[in-house]
Design a protein around this motif. Structure first.
Motif, mmCIF file in Angstrom:
data_model
loop_
_atom_site.group_PDB
_atom_site.id
_atom_site.type_symbol
_atom_site.label_atom_id
_atom_site.label_comp_id
_atom_site.label_asym_id
_atom_site.label_seq_id
_atom_site.Cartn_x
_atom_site.Cartn_y
_atom_site.Cartn_z
ATOM 1 N N LEU A 1 0.835 -1.204 0.000
ATOM 2 C CA LEU A 1 0.000 0.000 0.000
ATOM 3 C C LEU A 1 0.865 1.247 0.000
ATOM 4 O O LEU A 1 0.591 2.211 -0.724
ATOM 5 N N LEU A 2 1.919 1.243 0.806
ATOM 6 C CA LEU A 2 2.808 2.398 0.852
ATOM 7 C C LEU A 2 3.428 2.662 -0.511
ATOM 8 O O LEU A 2 3.415 3.797 -1.009
ATOM 9 N N LYS A 3 3.951 1.620 -1.135
ATOM 10 C CA LYS A 3 4.640 1.799 -2.412
ATOM 11 C C LYS A 3 3.667 2.197 -3.519
ATOM 12 O O LYS A 3 4.000 2.994 -4.397
ATOM 13 N N SER A 4 2.449 1.652 -3.476
ATOM 14 C CA SER A 4 1.465 2.032 -4.490
ATOM 15 C C SER A 4 1.032 3.482 -4.335
ATOM 16 O O SER A 4 0.532 4.097 -5.280
ATOM 17 N N SER A 5 1.229 4.031 -3.138
ATOM 18 C CA SER A 5 0.890 5.432 -2.879
ATOM 19 C C SER A 5 2.066 6.361 -3.143
ATOM 20 O O SER A 5 1.954 7.574 -2.944
ATOM 21 N N GLY A 6 3.214 5.808 -3.532
ATOM 22 C CA GLY A 6 4.387 6.630 -3.788
ATOM 23 C C GLY A 6 5.209 6.929 -2.561
ATOM 24 O O GLY A 6 5.964 7.899 -2.531
ATOM 25 N N VAL A 7 5.066 6.099 -1.524
ATOM 26 C CA VAL A 7 5.818 6.283 -0.287
ATOM 27 C C VAL A 7 6.767 5.100 -0.101
ATOM 28 O O VAL A 7 6.345 3.940 -0.200
ATOM 29 N N ASP A 8 8.026 5.388 0.148
ATOM 30 C CA ASP A 8 8.998 4.329 0.394
ATOM 31 C C ASP A 8 8.967 3.935 1.864
ATOM 32 O O ASP A 8 9.220 4.768 2.740
ATOM 33 N N PRO A 9 8.671 2.665 2.174
ATOM 34 C CA PRO A 9 8.710 2.223 3.569
ATOM 35 C C PRO A 9 10.144 2.203 4.068
ATOM 36 O O PRO A 9 11.092 2.301 3.264
ATOM 37 N N PRO A 10 10.359 2.069 5.379
ATOM 38 C CA PRO A 10 11.732 1.926 5.869
ATOM 39 C C PRO A 10 12.428 0.777 5.146
ATOM 40 O O PRO A 10 11.820 -0.263 4.862
ATOM 41 N N ILE B 1 11.361 -2.093 11.947
ATOM 42 C CA ILE B 1 11.331 -0.726 11.436
ATOM 43 C C ILE B 1 12.644 -0.002 11.725
ATOM 44 O O ILE B 1 12.869 1.099 11.237
ATOM 45 N N THR B 2 13.509 -0.618 12.514
ATOM 46 C CA THR B 2 14.833 -0.057 12.790
ATOM 47 C C THR B 2 15.889 -1.100 12.454
ATOM 48 O O THR B 2 15.600 -2.298 12.340
ATOM 49 N N ILE B 3 17.139 -0.646 12.310
ATOM 50 C CA ILE B 3 18.232 -1.565 11.990
ATOM 51 C C ILE B 3 18.416 -2.585 13.110
ATOM 52 O O ILE B 3 18.617 -3.784 12.845
ATOM 53 N N ASP B 4 18.337 -2.143 14.353
ATOM 54 C CA ASP B 4 18.500 -3.065 15.475
ATOM 55 C C ASP B 4 17.440 -4.157 15.445
ATOM 56 O O ASP B 4 17.729 -5.336 15.695
ATOM 57 N N GLU B 5 16.200 -3.777 15.152
ATOM 58 C CA GLU B 5 15.128 -4.767 15.060
ATOM 59 C C GLU B 5 15.374 -5.728 13.906
ATOM 60 O O GLU B 5 15.101 -6.927 14.019
ATOM 61 N N ALA B 6 15.902 -5.218 12.788
ATOM 62 C CA ALA B 6 16.171 -6.073 11.636
ATOM 63 C C ALA B 6 17.266 -7.085 11.956
ATOM 64 O O ALA B 6 17.153 -8.270 11.622
ATOM 65 N N VAL B 7 18.334 -6.634 12.608
ATOM 66 C CA VAL B 7 19.420 -7.538 12.982
ATOM 67 C C VAL B 7 18.883 -8.645 13.882
ATOM 68 O O VAL B 7 19.179 -9.841 13.691
ATOM 69 N N SER B 8 18.070 -8.269 14.867
ATOM 70 C CA SER B 8 17.503 -9.252 15.794
ATOM 71 C C SER B 8 16.620 -10.257 15.062
ATOM 72 O O SER B 8 16.711 -11.473 15.296
ATOM 73 N N LEU B 9 15.769 -9.766 14.161
ATOM 74 C CA LEU B 9 14.862 -10.647 13.433
ATOM 75 C C LEU B 9 15.614 -11.629 12.558
ATOM 76 O O LEU B 9 15.345 -12.842 12.578
ATOM 77 N N PHE B 10 16.580 -11.129 11.780
ATOM 78 C CA PHE B 10 17.277 -12.008 10.849
ATOM 79 C C PHE B 10 18.186 -12.996 11.575
ATOM 80 O O PHE B 10 18.390 -14.121 11.105
ATOM 81 N N LEU B 11 18.722 -12.613 12.719
ATOM 82 C CA LEU B 11 19.485 -13.570 13.530
ATOM 83 C C LEU B 11 18.581 -14.696 14.017
ATOM 84 O O LEU B 11 18.974 -15.885 14.008
ATOM 85 N N GLU B 12 17.360 -14.353 14.424
ATOM 86 C CA GLU B 12 16.398 -15.366 14.859
ATOM 87 C C GLU B 12 16.092 -16.330 13.713
ATOM 88 O O GLU B 12 16.028 -17.553 13.926
ATOM 89 N N LEU B 13 15.896 -15.781 12.519
ATOM 90 C CA LEU B 13 15.570 -16.630 11.375
ATOM 91 C C LEU B 13 16.752 -17.546 11.026
ATOM 92 O O LEU B 13 16.551 -18.738 10.700
ATOM 93 N N LEU B 14 17.962 -17.024 11.091
ATOM 94 C CA LEU B 14 19.138 -17.843 10.805
ATOM 95 C C LEU B 14 19.304 -18.960 11.828
ATOM 96 O O LEU B 14 19.656 -20.098 11.478
ATOM 97 N N GLU B 15 19.050 -18.634 13.077
ATOM 98 C CA GLU B 15 19.172 -19.645 14.127
ATOM 99 C C GLU B 15 18.069 -20.690 14.040
ATOM 100 O O GLU B 15 18.215 -21.809 14.541
ATOM 101 N N ASP B 16 16.968 -20.317 13.390
ATOM 102 C CA ASP B 16 15.833 -21.217 13.254
ATOM 103 C C ASP B 16 15.937 -22.053 11.974
ATOM 104 O O ASP B 16 15.025 -22.137 11.171
ATOM 105 N N GLY B 17 17.117 -22.636 11.779
ATOM 106 C CA GLY B 17 17.297 -23.545 10.651
ATOM 107 C C GLY B 17 17.901 -22.929 9.423
ATOM 108 O O GLY B 17 17.974 -23.595 8.377
ATOM 109 N N GLY B 18 18.317 -21.668 9.503
ATOM 110 C CA GLY B 18 18.980 -21.049 8.346
ATOM 111 C C GLY B 18 18.088 -20.892 7.151
ATOM 112 O O GLY B 18 18.541 -20.949 6.009
ATOM 113 N N ARG B 19 16.795 -20.680 7.389
ATOM 114 C CA ARG B 19 15.856 -20.627 6.258
ATOM 115 C C ARG B 19 16.014 -19.362 5.433
ATOM 116 O O ARG B 19 15.507 -19.285 4.335
ATOM 117 N N VAL B 20 16.670 -18.346 5.983
ATOM 118 C CA VAL B 20 16.904 -17.149 5.195
ATOM 119 C C VAL B 20 18.064 -17.353 4.238
ATOM 120 O O VAL B 20 18.057 -16.903 3.129
#
Length: 292
Positions: free
Chosen positions: A242-251, A273-292
């Motif tokens: 929705l953001l991109k279709s409206s011409g707004v770039d999300p974080p 929505i922040t870099i710290d949150e992204a690092v935490s999320l992707f680390l969780e995904l990697l630890e959860d079987g490396g699916r990323v």
């Protein structure tokens, strides 16, 4: 019965047309709680600046045009009160700090006290409020400097200080970081975070969505003068398509999580929505079987 003690800003079915541009705002309705920060986002021409001007009465008192609906600020109907009356309740900060400054003050402290002097406040009140505003925006030590010797970020903080000295109940900022370099943007948003922690009620229209996401409670997404999404900031920013279709770039990190989710067939329960949150999320995904 509207509870203005809880909601210093109430917008009800507000529509507006400039004399030469119709339907700039269409049926806007929202409320802002006391002590809350609301972010207004949207593409150029969405109506962000117009709603900011409407909150302090410049629309329609200064610009003219046609209005339908109502806006109440600190219990005052903006259609029934003058801009001067509303200015005691709501302070508006513009994109370009130079337009906010008087051009007559020799020093920073003179600039902050200028509005109070014009309204005839006693000298002791002016001195107290000037010192207080200087402290809040982090300009202590620059009292004797010329406003035009300041950096862009410092000038914008000075513009905010001139408004804070009036002690408004609501602070409205129309893209306050638009003309600033990265350092200036950081300075201004740090001031807003501090003001919010002190209990201020703030409305910010801004393209710097990453910054808005870190301190606003709620967001409104405008497009062609209409609200197409509203709610908790994180929930609005999760709507990447929705953001991109409206011409707004999300974080950037939010869009990255969206792309990863779709490419890998994941079902993320949250987007960062922040870099710290992204690092935490992707680390969780990697630890959860490396699916990323």
């Amino acid at each position: 019965m509207l509870d203005f003690s809880r909601y210093p800003i109430v917008v009800e079915g507000f529509s507006y047309s400039y004399p030469s541009k119709p339907n700039v705002l269409n049926e806007l309705s929202f409320r802002v709680e006391r002590g809350e920060a609301l972010g207004i986002i949207g593409p150029n021409g969405a109506g962000k600046s117009t709603i900011c001007r409407a909150l302090n009465g410049l629309v329609p008192h200064f610009y003219g045009g046609r209005v339908r609906g109502r806006i109440y600020v600190a219990g005052m109907d903006t259609l029934k009160h003058t801009v001067a009356e509303l200015s005691t309740k709501v302070g508006l900060v513009f994109q370009e700090p130079e337009t906010q400054l008087s051009g007559l003050a020799i020093t920073v402290e003179d600039e902050i006290s200028f509005g109070l002097s014009m309204l005839g406040y006693p000298k002791e009140v002016i001195l107290e409020r000037t010192r207080e505003a200087l402290e809040k925006v982090g300009l202590r030590g620059l009292e004797k400097r010329s406003p035009f010797e300041l950096s862009g970020g410092q000038q914008q903080r000075l513009a905010i200080a001139t408004v804070l000295a009036m002690r408004p109940e609501v602070l409205v900022l129309d893209e306050p970081a638009a003309q600033l370099d990265p350092i200036g943007k950081t300075q201004v948003f740090n001031v807003l975070r501090d003001l919010l922690r002190d209990g201020a009620t703030i409305v910010v229209a801004e393209h710097e969505i990453e910054e808005l996401a870190t301190f606003t409670d709620h967001m409104i997404l405008l497009d062609k003068g209409r609200i197409i999404s509203a709610g908790v900031s994180r929930d609005v920013l999760r709507q990447v398509e929705l953001l991109k279709s409206s011409g707004v770039d999300p974080p950037s990190v939010t869009e990255l999580a969206y792309l990863v989710e779709n490419a890998c067939g994941l079902n993320l329960d949250r987007y960062p929505i922040t870099i710290d949150e992204a690092v935490s999320l992707f680390l969780e995904l990697l630890e959860d079987g490396g699916r990323v």
